[in-house]
Motif scaffolding. Structure first.
Motif, PDB file in Angstrom:
ATOM      1  N   VAL A  61     -62.757  10.158 -36.560  1.00  0.00           N
ATOM      2  CA  VAL A  61     -63.693   9.269 -35.875  1.00  0.00           C
ATOM      3  C   VAL A  61     -64.859  10.080 -35.303  1.00  0.00           C
ATOM      4  O   VAL A  61     -66.016   9.673 -35.396  1.00  0.00           O
ATOM      5  CB  VAL A  61     -62.956   8.459 -34.788  1.00  0.00           C
ATOM      6  CG1 VAL A  61     -63.923   7.777 -33.848  1.00  0.00           C
ATOM      7  CG2 VAL A  61     -62.036   7.437 -35.444  1.00  0.00           C
ATOM      8  N   ALA A  62     -64.565  11.239 -34.722  1.00  0.00           N
ATOM      9  CA  ALA A  62     -65.623  12.079 -34.156  1.00  0.00           C
ATOM     10  C   ALA A  62     -66.598  12.543 -35.240  1.00  0.00           C
ATOM     11  O   ALA A  62     -67.815  12.568 -35.016  1.00  0.00           O
ATOM     12  CB  ALA A  62     -65.025  13.281 -33.429  1.00  0.00           C
ATOM     13  N   ALA A  65     -68.766   9.610 -36.165  1.00  0.00           N
ATOM     14  CA  ALA A  65     -69.743   9.372 -35.093  1.00  0.00           C
ATOM     15  C   ALA A  65     -70.913  10.333 -35.195  1.00  0.00           C
ATOM     16  O   ALA A  65     -72.076   9.935 -35.040  1.00  0.00           O
ATOM     17  CB  ALA A  65     -69.063   9.483 -33.727  1.00  0.00           C
ATOM     18  N   SER A  71     -71.778   6.801 -30.763  1.00  0.00           N
ATOM     19  CA  SER A  71     -70.778   7.336 -29.831  1.00  0.00           C
ATOM     20  C   SER A  71     -69.406   7.331 -30.493  1.00  0.00           C
ATOM     21  O   SER A  71     -69.100   6.457 -31.322  1.00  0.00           O
ATOM     22  CB  SER A  71     -70.729   6.502 -28.541  1.00  0.00           C
ATOM     23  OG  SER A  71     -70.100   5.265 -28.774  1.00  0.00           O
ATOM     24  N   ARG A  72     -68.579   8.284 -30.120  1.00  0.00           N
ATOM     25  CA  ARG A  72     -67.221   8.347 -30.659  1.00  0.00           C
ATOM     26  C   ARG A  72     -66.451   7.086 -30.290  1.00  0.00           C
ATOM     27  O   ARG A  72     -65.715   6.525 -31.099  1.00  0.00           O
ATOM     28  CB  ARG A  72     -66.493   9.602 -30.145  1.00  0.00           C
ATOM     29  CG  ARG A  72     -65.152   9.817 -30.857  1.00  0.00           C
ATOM     30  CD  ARG A  72     -64.198  10.677 -30.069  1.00  0.00           C
ATOM     31  NE  ARG A  72     -63.888  10.193 -28.750  1.00  0.00           N
ATOM     32  CZ  ARG A  72     -63.064   9.163 -28.469  1.00  0.00           C
ATOM     33  NH1 ARG A  72     -62.483   8.498 -29.442  1.00  0.00           N
ATOM     34  NH2 ARG A  72     -62.845   8.805 -27.229  1.00  0.00           N
ATOM     35  N   GLN A  73     -66.645   6.606 -29.060  1.00  0.00           N
ATOM     36  CA  GLN A  73     -65.924   5.422 -28.600  1.00  0.00           C
ATOM     37  C   GLN A  73     -66.310   4.181 -29.411  1.00  0.00           C
ATOM     38  O   GLN A  73     -65.457   3.359 -29.747  1.00  0.00           O
ATOM     39  CB  GLN A  73     -66.185   5.164 -27.108  1.00  0.00           C
ATOM     40  CG  GLN A  73     -65.632   6.240 -26.203  1.00  0.00           C
ATOM     41  CD  GLN A  73     -66.597   7.420 -26.012  1.00  0.00           C
ATOM     42  OE1 GLN A  73     -67.610   7.546 -26.697  1.00  0.00           O
ATOM     43  NE2 GLN A  73     -66.263   8.301 -25.088  1.00  0.00           N
ATOM     44  N   GLY A  74     -67.596   4.060 -29.731  1.00  0.00           N
ATOM     45  CA  GLY A  74     -68.055   2.926 -30.531  1.00  0.00           C
ATOM     46  C   GLY A  74     -67.458   2.956 -31.926  1.00  0.00           C
ATOM     47  O   GLY A  74     -67.004   1.929 -32.448  1.00  0.00           O
ATOM     48  N   GLN A  76     -64.720   4.475 -32.734  1.00  0.00           N
ATOM     49  CA  GLN A  76     -63.274   4.266 -32.592  1.00  0.00           C
ATOM     50  C   GLN A  76     -62.943   2.778 -32.582  1.00  0.00           C
ATOM     51  O   GLN A  76     -61.999   2.336 -33.253  1.00  0.00           O
ATOM     52  CB  GLN A  76     -62.766   4.916 -31.295  1.00  0.00           C
ATOM     53  CG  GLN A  76     -61.255   4.832 -31.116  1.00  0.00           C
ATOM     54  CD  GLN A  76     -60.526   5.706 -32.105  1.00  0.00           C
ATOM     55  OE1 GLN A  76     -60.689   6.923 -32.100  1.00  0.00           O
ATOM     56  NE2 GLN A  76     -59.721   5.104 -32.976  1.00  0.00           N
ATOM     57  N   ARG A  77     -63.718   1.993 -31.833  1.00  0.00           N
ATOM     58  CA  ARG A  77     -63.473   0.545 -31.783  1.00  0.00           C
ATOM     59  C   ARG A  77     -63.608  -0.082 -33.179  1.00  0.00           C
ATOM     60  O   ARG A  77     -62.788  -0.897 -33.589  1.00  0.00           O
ATOM     61  CB  ARG A  77     -64.444  -0.134 -30.810  1.00  0.00           C
ATOM     62  CG  ARG A  77     -64.055   0.041 -29.355  1.00  0.00           C
ATOM     63  CD  ARG A  77     -64.882  -0.834 -28.438  1.00  0.00           C
ATOM     64  NE  ARG A  77     -66.291  -0.483 -28.399  1.00  0.00           N
ATOM     65  CZ  ARG A  77     -66.808   0.460 -27.641  1.00  0.00           C
ATOM     66  NH1 ARG A  77     -66.040   1.162 -26.837  1.00  0.00           N
ATOM     67  NH2 ARG A  77     -68.097   0.711 -27.665  1.00  0.00           N
ATOM     68  N   ASP A  80     -60.732   1.049 -35.496  1.00  0.00           N
ATOM     69  CA  ASP A  80     -59.496   0.326 -35.173  1.00  0.00           C
ATOM     70  C   ASP A  80     -59.523  -1.078 -35.782  1.00  0.00           C
ATOM     71  O   ASP A  80     -58.501  -1.559 -36.298  1.00  0.00           O
ATOM     72  CB  ASP A  80     -59.287   0.233 -33.663  1.00  0.00           C
ATOM     73  CG  ASP A  80     -58.907   1.572 -33.023  1.00  0.00           C
ATOM     74  OD1 ASP A  80     -58.527   2.513 -33.752  1.00  0.00           O
ATOM     75  OD2 ASP A  80     -59.003   1.666 -31.784  1.00  0.00           O
TER      76      ASP A  80
END
Length: 155
Positions: A61-62, A65, A71-74, A76-77, A80
């Motif tokens: 994911v990183a 990104a 962003s990594r978090q974006g 990741q969502r 998923d």
């Protein structure tokens, strides 16, 4: 305390500011067009971007990104959601115990292939309004700007 001085831009700075604003406007239009292209397939521009990045080989994911400038978090969502919908899966990463690799499943590859077909029709229609040389020059300039921004901390 905020400065009360009026900022002075060089001609190059002013031109870059105008370019940046145009790119932000373009980004909005591209996202809307991408959403329209992918919606009939139950997807979005964000899902398409992550599918496309993962199609080049299993990436974390990183890593995705970084490639997408998101962003990594974006990511990741979105990743998923792709896994939940059966378009991708997480695989163990031999380089990192916790950062699993995102890999496309056959259904994800099929969806991405259909999106690419739809996108080809759209980009051909838009692209014929410009010369290929002009578009290549603009792409080169934008990549130079991306490289410069990635090396320059605005703070």
């Amino acid at each position: 305390m905020l400065s009360t001085r009026k900022p002075r831009r060089t001609p190059e700075g002013e031109a870059f500011a105008k370019l940046a604003f145009a790119v932000l406007r373009l980004s909005g239009y591209l996202t809307a067009a991408g959403d329209a292209l992918t919606k009939p397939l139950g997807q979005s521009s964000a899902r398409w971007q992550v599918l496309a990045a993962a199609s080049h080989g299993a990436l974390s994911v990183a890593q995705i990104a970084r490639v997408l400038g998101m962003s990594r978090q974006g990511v990741q969502r979105v990743a998923d959601l792709l896994v939940e919908s059966g378009l991708a899966e997480y695989q163990p990463n031999p380089q990192h115990k916790r950062a699993k690799l995102l890999n496309l499943l056959p259904k994800g590859q099929e969806i991405l292939a259909e999106i690419r077909l739809r996108q080809a029709v759209w980009v051909n229609e838009i692209g014929k309004r410009f010369s290929a040389d002009d578009l290549v020059s603009v792409e080169r300039l934008l990549n130079q700007a991306i490289d410069s921004l990635s090396e320059h901390d605005p703070s």
